[in-house]
Design a protein around this motif. Structure first.
Motif: not given
Lengths: 91, 201
Positions: B14, B16-20
């Motif tokens: 989660f 990691a996807r927000v940062r992505a």
């Protein structure tokens, strides 16, 4: 982030509410709402993909880069994308 | 996810996807991380239910303002410099001796941010969102608010375009109180409708 994107005029708040309620209203949504922020993220990803602002393969690849960067970062140090061993600077 | 040794950092998928998303959008110049920090700080520390409490207290003390709030809540609230980011319209719903108002968003979590700040967790949870409509009296009971059987309950379902603010009944024994004193009696929950205004000590 959602509010900032809306401020930039990239989508209307109605479009966002529609996207979010679609995710939150899915039959597999948890009864106690603990997965609310997962639905929020899924809704935002779907909306951005549909607007051509962030394609899913790009997000997948970037998320993997962040996870590699986290692994390569010593404990206690801030996780930076540059720490990804496969990091290439932005085009 | 594998762990090579104890000192690795780990981002859950989660995070990691927000940062992505943040990275991609920042690189495209669509967002500015500093702007996001300002927004988060504003909603966490500057905007909160105190805004709404001032609206309610003013309405209690000033009949002309109360009348304006009833007719055009968006403008009456804006006159106190509380403006919605999303350009949404506001409607004020006034509790009376015979009618209690309760606000919900059955579809997602639309909420009057400009006057109440960030929504409580329970407001976003499915049990409240579904049961507030089916069994409002039972929900209020669970919040510790038991209304007389003859009191009618009106449930207002928020949308992206229209948000509601409950104006609770002014507690007895507060004649002559200043707006500031009155605002202290108005809780967030009272303006959602899951509580009444506090009684004066």
């Amino acid at each position: 982030m959602t509010v900032a994107l809306h401020d930039k005029g990239l989508f209307s708040w109605s479009e966002w509410a529609q996207a979010l309620s679609t995710e939150v209203g899915k039959p597999d949504a948890a009864a106690d709402g603990h997965d609310y922020y997962e639905h929020w993220l899924a809704a935002l990803e779907r909306l951005l993909a549909s607007k051509g602002l962030a394609a899913k393969p790009d997000v997948d690849a970037m998320a993997e880069a962040w996870e590699r960067a986290a692994h390569a970062t010593p404990h206690g140090k801030p996780i930076l994308l540059e720490n990804d061993p496969e990091f290439e600077s932005a085009p | 996810m594998s762990h090579d040794h104890d000192h690795d950092n780990e981002l859950d998928p989660f995070a990691a996807r927000v940062r992505a998303l943040e990275t991609i959008l920042t690189r495209k110049g669509l967002i500015d991380p500093a702007a996001i920090d300002v927004i988060v700080d504003t909603y966490e520390t500057k905007i909160g239910p105190r805004n709404g409490a001032r609206v309610v207290a003013k309405a209690w003390n000033d009949p002309a303002y109360a009348d304006w709030l009833k007719r055009d809540a968006t403008a009456a609230i804006e006159s106190l410099s509380y403006t919605g980011r999303q350009g949404e319209h506001m409607q004020a719903v006034f509790n009376t001796e015979g009618t209690h108002n309760l606000v919900v968003c059955t579809l997602c979590s639309c909420y009057p941010w400009s006057v109440l700040g960030l929504p409580p967790v329970w407001y976003k949870a499915p049990p409240y969102r579904s049961r507030a409509v089916i069994d409002p009296r039972g929900v209020l009971d669970e919040f510790g608010l038991t209304l007389p059987a003859e009191t009618k309950i009106r449930v207002w379902d928020s949308t992206a375009e229209l948000r509601y603010l409950v104006v609770p009944l002014r507690p007895r024994g507060t004649d002559g109180w200043s707006e500031e004193q009155l605002a202290d009696l108005v809780s967030r929950d009272a303006m959602i409708g899951t509580a009444q205004a506090r009684q004066p000590a």
